[in-house]
Each structure stands twice: as C-alpha cells, then as structure tokens.
Design a protein around this motif. Structure first.
Motif, PDB file in Angstrom:
ATOM      1  N   LEU A 154       0.875  -1.175   0.048  1.00  0.00           N
ATOM      2  CA  LEU A 154       0.001   0.103   0.074  1.00  0.00           C
ATOM      3  C   LEU A 154       0.733   1.282   0.018  1.00  0.00           C
ATOM      4  CD1 LEU A 154      -2.909   0.994   0.243  1.00  0.00           C
ATOM      5  CD2 LEU A 154      -2.686   0.827   2.703  1.00  0.00           C
ATOM      6  N   SER A 155       0.391   2.226  -0.688  1.00  0.00           N
ATOM      7  CA  SER A 155       1.251   3.453  -0.765  1.00  0.00           C
ATOM      8  C   SER A 155       0.080   4.647  -0.683  1.00  0.00           C
ATOM      9  CB  SER A 155       2.197   3.714  -1.932  1.00  0.00           C
ATOM     10  OG  SER A 155       2.612   4.988  -1.910  1.00  0.00           O
ATOM     11  N   LEU A 156       0.160   5.414   0.319  1.00  0.00           N
ATOM     12  CA  LEU A 156      -1.028   6.513   0.510  1.00  0.00           C
ATOM     13  C   LEU A 156      -0.511   7.893   0.741  1.00  0.00           C
ATOM     14  CD1 LEU A 156      -3.726   4.955   2.786  1.00  0.00           C
ATOM     15  CD2 LEU A 156      -3.639   4.901   0.698  1.00  0.00           C
ATOM     16  N   GLY A 157      -0.843   8.913  -0.206  1.00  0.00           N
ATOM     17  CA  GLY A 157      -0.349  10.142   0.045  1.00  0.00           C
ATOM     18  C   GLY A 157      -0.886  10.638   1.227  1.00  0.00           C
ATOM     19  N   GLY A 158      -0.217  12.036   1.577  1.00  0.00           N
ATOM     20  CA  GLY A 158      -0.731  12.950   2.671  1.00  0.00           C
ATOM     21  C   GLY A 158      -2.389  13.363   2.495  1.00  0.00           C
ATOM     22  N   GLY A 159      -2.907  13.207   3.531  1.00  0.00           N
ATOM     23  CA  GLY A 159      -4.452  14.038   3.341  1.00  0.00           C
ATOM     24  C   GLY A 159      -5.415  12.889   2.727  1.00  0.00           C
ATOM     25  N   ARG A 160      -5.042  11.644   2.473  1.00  0.00           N
ATOM     26  CA  ARG A 160      -6.177  10.799   2.073  1.00  0.00           C
ATOM     27  C   ARG A 160      -7.236  10.208   2.983  1.00  0.00           C
ATOM     28  NH1 ARG A 160      -5.481   7.679  -2.634  1.00  0.00           N
ATOM     29  NH2 ARG A 160      -7.860   7.299  -2.230  1.00  0.00           N
TER      30      ARG A 160
ATOM     31  N   CYS B 120       0.996  10.499  14.139  1.00  0.00           N
ATOM     32  CA  CYS B 120      -0.298   9.922  13.855  1.00  0.00           C
ATOM     33  C   CYS B 120      -1.145   9.511  15.176  1.00  0.00           C
ATOM     34  CB  CYS B 120      -0.331   8.599  13.316  1.00  0.00           C
ATOM     35  SG  CYS B 120       0.447   7.176  13.864  1.00  0.00           S
ATOM     36  N   ALA B 121      -2.475   9.727  15.269  1.00  0.00           N
ATOM     37  CA  ALA B 121      -3.321   9.209  16.601  1.00  0.00           C
ATOM     38  C   ALA B 121      -3.789   8.105  16.252  1.00  0.00           C
ATOM     39  CB  ALA B 121      -3.997  10.280  16.662  1.00  0.00           C
ATOM     40  N   TYR B 122      -3.938   6.841  17.238  1.00  0.00           N
ATOM     41  CA  TYR B 122      -4.381   5.772  16.862  1.00  0.00           C
ATOM     42  C   TYR B 122      -5.534   5.630  18.126  1.00  0.00           C
ATOM     43  CZ  TYR B 122      -4.740   0.509  17.254  1.00  0.00           C
ATOM     44  OH  TYR B 122      -5.220  -0.678  17.320  1.00  0.00           O
ATOM     45  N   LEU B 123      -6.597   5.159  17.740  1.00  0.00           N
ATOM     46  CA  LEU B 123      -7.521   4.960  18.632  1.00  0.00           C
ATOM     47  C   LEU B 123      -8.178   3.542  18.535  1.00  0.00           C
ATOM     48  CD1 LEU B 123      -9.697   5.816  20.613  1.00  0.00           C
ATOM     49  CD2 LEU B 123     -11.430   6.194  18.781  1.00  0.00           C
ATOM     50  N   ALA B 124      -7.764   2.721  19.327  1.00  0.00           N
ATOM     51  CA  ALA B 124      -7.693   1.407  19.413  1.00  0.00           C
ATOM     52  C   ALA B 124      -9.307   0.744  19.641  1.00  0.00           C
ATOM     53  CB  ALA B 124      -6.967   0.592  20.466  1.00  0.00           C
TER      54      ALA B 124
ATOM     55  N   ALA C 212      -6.609  10.531  21.971  1.00  0.00           N
ATOM     56  CA  ALA C 212      -5.930  10.315  20.766  1.00  0.00           C
ATOM     57  C   ALA C 212      -5.981  11.716  19.892  1.00  0.00           C
ATOM     58  CB  ALA C 212      -6.793   9.333  20.031  1.00  0.00           C
ATOM     59  N   LEU C 213      -7.128  12.685  20.033  1.00  0.00           N
ATOM     60  CA  LEU C 213      -7.303  13.744  19.213  1.00  0.00           C
ATOM     61  C   LEU C 213      -6.512  14.753  19.733  1.00  0.00           C
ATOM     62  CD1 LEU C 213     -11.232  13.387  18.423  1.00  0.00           C
ATOM     63  CD2 LEU C 213      -9.095  12.675  17.107  1.00  0.00           C
ATOM     64  N   TYR C 214      -6.417  15.215  20.968  1.00  0.00           N
ATOM     65  CA  TYR C 214      -6.054  16.223  21.466  1.00  0.00           C
ATOM     66  C   TYR C 214      -4.397  16.117  21.974  1.00  0.00           C
ATOM     67  CZ  TYR C 214     -10.886  17.375  21.430  1.00  0.00           C
ATOM     68  OH  TYR C 214     -12.053  17.994  20.781  1.00  0.00           O
ATOM     69  N   ALA C 215      -3.659  15.373  21.247  1.00  0.00           N
ATOM     70  CA  ALA C 215      -2.367  15.334  21.701  1.00  0.00           C
ATOM     71  C   ALA C 215      -1.651  16.570  21.201  1.00  0.00           C
ATOM     72  CB  ALA C 215      -1.585  13.985  21.220  1.00  0.00           C
ATOM     73  N   ASP C 216      -0.187  16.551  21.553  1.00  0.00           N
ATOM     74  CA  ASP C 216       0.614  17.790  21.201  1.00  0.00           C
ATOM     75  C   ASP C 216       2.035  17.019  20.901  1.00  0.00           C
ATOM     76  OD1 ASP C 216       1.814  20.142  20.999  1.00  0.00           O
ATOM     77  OD2 ASP C 216       2.339  20.415  22.926  1.00  0.00           O
ATOM     78  N   PRO C 217       2.489  17.128  19.671  1.00  0.00           N
ATOM     79  CA  PRO C 217       1.858  17.908  18.518  1.00  0.00           C
ATOM     80  C   PRO C 217       0.469  17.434  17.849  1.00  0.00           C
ATOM     81  CG  PRO C 217       3.735  16.790  17.766  1.00  0.00           C
ATOM     82  CD  PRO C 217       3.795  16.290  19.196  1.00  0.00           C
ATOM     83  N   PRO C 218      -0.093  18.159  17.441  1.00  0.00           N
ATOM     84  CA  PRO C 218      -1.616  17.554  16.737  1.00  0.00           C
ATOM     85  C   PRO C 218      -0.973  16.313  15.657  1.00  0.00           C
ATOM     86  CG  PRO C 218      -1.105  19.764  15.861  1.00  0.00           C
ATOM     87  CD  PRO C 218      -0.058  19.641  17.074  1.00  0.00           C
ATOM     88  N   PRO C 219      -2.012  15.447  15.526  1.00  0.00           N
ATOM     89  CA  PRO C 219      -1.538  14.501  14.423  1.00  0.00           C
ATOM     90  C   PRO C 219      -1.982  14.876  13.021  1.00  0.00           C
ATOM     91  CG  PRO C 219      -3.830  14.102  15.459  1.00  0.00           C
ATOM     92  CD  PRO C 219      -3.561  15.390  16.274  1.00  0.00           C
ATOM     93  N   GLN C 220      -0.898  14.256  12.251  1.00  0.00           N
ATOM     94  CA  GLN C 220      -1.078  14.496  10.981  1.00  0.00           C
ATOM     95  C   GLN C 220      -2.109  13.362  10.335  1.00  0.00           C
ATOM     96  OE1 GLN C 220       3.101  14.468  10.132  1.00  0.00           O
ATOM     97  NE2 GLN C 220       2.972  16.380   9.121  1.00  0.00           N
ATOM     98  N   TRP C 221      -1.989  12.308  11.002  1.00  0.00           N
ATOM     99  CA  TRP C 221      -3.078  11.120  10.334  1.00  0.00           C
ATOM    100  C   TRP C 221      -3.717  10.457  11.698  1.00  0.00           C
ATOM    101  CZ3 TRP C 221      -3.927   8.006   6.087  1.00  0.00           C
ATOM    102  CH2 TRP C 221      -3.458   8.727   4.791  1.00  0.00           C
TER     103      TRP C 221
ATOM    104  N   LEU D  51      -7.459   7.344   8.233  1.00  0.00           N
ATOM    105  CA  LEU D  51      -7.670   5.789   8.059  1.00  0.00           C
ATOM    106  C   LEU D  51      -8.751   4.976   9.198  1.00  0.00           C
ATOM    107  CD1 LEU D  51      -6.442   4.279   5.774  1.00  0.00           C
ATOM    108  CD2 LEU D  51      -4.893   3.075   7.414  1.00  0.00           C
ATOM    109  N   VAL D  52     -10.130   4.878   8.614  1.00  0.00           N
ATOM    110  CA  VAL D  52     -11.082   4.540   9.659  1.00  0.00           C
ATOM    111  C   VAL D  52     -11.568   3.250   9.245  1.00  0.00           C
ATOM    112  CG1 VAL D  52     -12.740   6.030   8.392  1.00  0.00           C
ATOM    113  CG2 VAL D  52     -12.994   5.102  11.018  1.00  0.00           C
ATOM    114  N   VAL D  53     -11.639   2.334  10.151  1.00  0.00           N
ATOM    115  CA  VAL D  53     -12.207   0.952  10.121  1.00  0.00           C
ATOM    116  C   VAL D  53     -13.985   1.209  10.911  1.00  0.00           C
ATOM    117  CG1 VAL D  53     -12.327  -1.367  11.132  1.00  0.00           C
ATOM    118  CG2 VAL D  53     -10.209  -0.444  10.439  1.00  0.00           C
ATOM    119  N   SER D  54     -14.706   0.750  10.232  1.00  0.00           N
ATOM    120  CA  SER D  54     -16.064   0.904  10.897  1.00  0.00           C
ATOM    121  C   SER D  54     -16.946   0.106   9.813  1.00  0.00           C
ATOM    122  CB  SER D  54     -16.558   2.357  10.793  1.00  0.00           C
ATOM    123  OG  SER D  54     -17.832   2.364  11.369  1.00  0.00           O
TER     124      SER D  54
END
Length: 550
Positions: free
Chosen positions: A360-366, A402-406, A468-477, A507-510
C-alpha cells in the motif's frame, strides 16, 4: 394468557456512592419493537437491567408481564462454560441430549418445550453471524470477545422470552452480520427493547424512548421521526431560553426603576421633615418606617431577581440537555508529505492467508475507509501502522505524528482519570482548556476525574477520543478503529462533523455505513477472499451497486 409488558412504576435508582442516577420514572413498554436512546452515562444499561430483573430499584417497582431475556454489552460466561452456555441454551440442549438418550423425565421435556430442532437452529444462526466453526460444546474461553458477543446474540434470538432486552447488539458485527441482525429483529414476534446508537437498526423500530436527566420521553415512530422531533424540541428550548433572558432583562430594568423611585420618595420625605422642623422623635419614627419599607422592598426585589434567574437557569438546563456535543477541529500540524504511508510487501501477524500480505502507498491527506468481514485483519493493519505490532515481514513507513484509537481502548489507564491522562499527554497545556475540551465532549468535571475503569462504555470512548485527538503535537494522520462503537447519537454526529473538517490523513475502520457515508471519504481499502484492494470513489460506487463486496 399473560399480557406481555414491562412497566416502570415510580422507579428511582441510587448509585453505590449515593448519587441519584434517575428518579420517578413511569412508563409501560408493550410488545413492540422499541429503541432506547440517551446520552452516555445517563443510565440506559442500568435501566435495562432493572427491567430485566437483574437489579432492584432503590424506590418504586418494575413489573414484568411475561419472561425476559437480557443480553449485556459484554457477553461473558463462567470459566469452563461452552459456546452453548454463552448463548443461554446449555440447559435445554442438555435436556435434548438426555431425551435422545432415552430420558422420560418431565423436567427435561419442560426445559426443551417444543424446540426439537434447537441444535440445528443454533448452528444455523451461528453460520448467519459468521460463527459456522462453532459447536455447542466449543469452550467459551476459546472465543474472542467479538465471537462471544455474537454467540450470545444468536442465543437471544432463539430464546423463548416474551421480551428481548438487547444492549448495543450491533457492536462487534460487520456489515453483513448487522444486516442479518436487522432482518432477524424485524421478524421477532414478541416484545423487544434495544439500546443502540446504530441509526440503521433504530430505523426498524416502531417506537423510540429517550432517557435523559429529565426522565423518559416516548416518540411514536422510528429513528427519523425521533430525530425530527428532537430538532424541533431543541429549537423550542433555545427559543424559550432567549425569551427568559429577555424577560429577565425587562424585569431587572423594572426593579431598578422601582428602587430608584423608592429612593427618591425616601429622600423627599426626609427633606420635608427637616424643613418642617419636626420633633426628633417624629423624625426618628418616620425614618424607621422609611427604612422598614426600603428593607421590605429589597427583600421583595431579591426574591423577584432570584425568580428571574431561576427561570433562565431552568430554560438553560433544558437547552443544555439537548445541546450538541462538541468535538473541536484539530489544528493542522506540519505540512503533509507527498507519500505518507507505505506498506512494502508487508506480512501481517494473525491475519488469515487471503489477507496476510498487503502492499500500500497513500499520499498525505487521503481519507480512506477500511472495510471487510470480522477477522480479516483490519485492526491488525492499523496496529502495524501505529507501531503497536511488528509485521512478520516487509517494510512499514507511517507518519510519526499519527493518533491511533484502538477498538478495545487499551490506550487508557483504567486506574486514572481522563483529565490526569490528558494533562500528562499535554504538559504545556492549560488545565482549564483541557477540562473545557472534555466537558464539551460530555465529560463534566466529576466524570473527567473519575478513574476511566469506572466510566460507562461511551464515556470511556470519549476519554479515549480526547487522548487520541488532543495530543501535542497535533496528529497528521488519524487511525481510528471502530470509533462509532458505544458513542451516543449526539456524540457520533459531533465526531462526524469534526472528521469532515479534518484536513489531515484519515484511515478509519467501521461497519457503520451511516457514519462512513458522513465522512466524505475519497477511497476504500477492502479485504476479502481476494486480498486487499484500494478503490477510489467511482470504483467503490460500482462495486456497491453490483453488491460485489464481502
């Protein structure tokens, strides 16, 4: 014949620490399909357990006409139990086995009833929900959490209960399994009460009941009917709040004018008394009467001001109860690289053979939705990208920020409060701002300080989202694994709005189609028997039309 119903008669419930969870609830649930909704932490699960007879109310009565079958959010079984035990069907299956072996005991026939095909029915339901490998005697501790939940759900559907009470039954189900659940529940012939935030599931209900700090309110229709009326109620609540504020301004103005008139009259009386050269004893009496009159007026005005303030507070409370939860837009971090995520001939641990290898290869902002049946490796993929798991082979490159929410929220320490953990993650941040962020997510000061292990499922998810969301620095992904599970409807809508505006990679699993549709995704990563495929929007639309997925 018993008339099927569940009835709350002036029911109140106190938590072990003495706090009132809810009080004076009165409602009758008839044998129809009913959805129970409400904010996280308001007491939906406790109410379900009261209705099922698992808990006793602190005051009032819970009356049941007929039998109930309650399915908790987290299915569990005693050590040494079986898959049939998880499904609540071990006793009738044992009775069937004894009858087949020659038993004529009346108790065995009573346990089994007329369900002579129970074994075949259970295995058929398990196949419908992706559990075709199970047998009644399969040890329960060999099942994953999701498999245990599905096994128990099948047992509930096959129960002979007059009233099913299901707590978040679509969690842990993939798309096909959710559809199977909706179809099965549409055929359920007796009473049904479903706690859920799944809008597709709620769309099949005949009545929506909402639990709020104000009590219980019934809406005589499915989810769309409920949502329309809630929007109207919120508009009226805000209108009433504005009216009460205007009434307070007018009332305060009138009270000031009344006070000024009284002071002018008092001053004129004192001046006339001095000019008339009255005796001091008469002047003292006149001054005392004037002071008594002024004191009485002050008390009346204080009561009037308190009444005006109370009317505004009551209107504000009603508006706030219905107010939308806020998830703040995330600040953009450093500029996104041209290529942000690379999986080069990666072999995933624990994944089945068909989806073990991924490139897999994904560009920024996908903005990518990850779809596939349970067990295909979606969560494993996110854990590898987040650095939580090492690949068996291949090379992984993913953003540092990147921020990861398990899905299991294992990033939270259950012994520490959300505010404590968020402060540790953001040592330079002001505590007041972090508390504001948590409050607008629906975690007030008391809940933010409470150990996360004592929060409800939805409250824990909100704490994990903040972490996950309010980390410092803010997540890019953002790497999000089933973020809609356990969230109440207002929180889910707030998260959708935030993610729509997020300009980083996603990238969201749902398995929640409504949630994914709301995010403005530009691609889909699917997993099935043919392996992993990255589809753009047009390819995805064509595949959905042809029903050629999963």
């Amino acid at each position: 014949m018993t008339h099927t119903h569940l009835t709350l008669d002036d029911v109140s419930y106190l938590l072990p620490d003495g706090r009132v969870l809810f009080s004076h609830l009165n409602m009758r649930f008839h044998a129809q399909r009913i959805g129970l909704v409400g904010r996280n932490g308001v007491g939906k699960t406790v109410l379900a357990r009261l209705l099922a007879g698992e808990l006793r109310p602190s005051a009032g009565r819970c009356l049941r006409g007929g039998t109930t079958h309650y399915l908790a959010q987290r299915a569990g079984a005693p050590r040494g139990d079986t898959a049939a035990g998880l499904a609540g069907l071990q006793a009738p299956l044992d009775a069937l086995a004894r009858i087949e072996a020659g038993s004529v005991d009346a108790r065995d026939f009573e346990l089994l009833g007329d369900r002579w095909d129970l074994r075949q029915s259970l295995e058929r339901e398990w196949r419908r929900f992706g559990l075709g490998h199970l047998r009644p005697e399969t040890p329960a501790d060999a099942l994953s959490g999701g498999e245990a939940a599905r096994a128990a759900l099948c047992g509930a559907i096959l129960s002979d209960a007059d009233f099913l009470i299901l707590d978040e039954p679509s969690n842990h189900l993939d798309r096909n399994q959710r559809q199977a659940l909706i179809e099965q529940l549409s055929l359920w012939p007796r009473g049904l009460l479903v706690i859920s935030h799944d809008r597709r599931l709620l769309a099949g209900m005949e009545r929506i009941v909402e639990l709020s700090p104000q009590g219980l309110a019934s809406y005589g229709g499915a989810y769309d009917f409920y949502a329309e009326h809630k929007a109207q109620e919120q508009a009226r609540a805000l209108q009433t709040l504005e009216q009460r504020k205007q009434e307070r301004l007018r009332g305060q103005r009138a009270l000031r004018e009344q006070q000024e008139r009284q002071e002018r009259r008092q001053a004129r009386g004192e001046r006339r008394g001095r000019e008339a050269n009255q005796a001091s004893i008469l002047l003292d009496r006149q001054q005392q009467r004037s002071e008594d009159s002024a004191g009485k007026l002050r008390r009346q005005q204080a009561a009037a001001r308190e009444g005006l303030d109370q009317a505004v507070r009551e209107a504000a409370r009603r508006a706030e109860d219905d107010a939308a939860v806020v998830v703040h837009a995330l600040p953009q971090g450093r500029a996104l690289p041209r290529t942000a995520i690379v999986l080069d001939e990666v072999e995933l641990p624990f994944a089945p053979p068909a989806t073990r290898r991924v490139g897999l290869s994904l560009g920024g902002g996908r903005r990518i939705g990850v779809l596939g049946p349970n067990g295909c490796g979606k969560s494993t993929l996110l854990k590898v990208l987040a650095g939580q798991l090492r690949p068996v082979a291949g090379r992984v490159r993913s953003p540092a920020a990147c921020a990861y929410l398990a899905q299991d929220l294992d990033g939270l320490d259950p012994s520490r409060g959300a505010i404590e953990q968020l402060l540790a993650l953001n040592p330079a941040a002001r505590e007041s701002r972090l508390r504001m962020l948590l409050a607008q997510l629906g975690l007030d000061a008391e809940r933010a300080a409470r150990p996360c292990g004592l929060l409800s499922g939805g409250e824990r998810l909100k704490a994990a989202l903040a972490y996950a969301l309010y980390a410092d620095p803010p997540p890019q992904w953002l790497l999000l694994d089933e973020p809609s599970n356990h969230l109440d409807l207002p929180s889910l809508q707030a998260l959708e709005a935030m993610l729509r505006g997020y300009r980083g990679g996603l990238l969201v699993v749902s398995h929640d189609e409504g949630f994914l549709d709301a995010l403005g995704l530009d691609g889909w990563l699917t997993a099935d028997e043919g392996g992993w495929r990255l589809l753009d929007g047009a390819e995805w639309e064509k595949r959905v039309i042809n029903q050629a997925w999963f």
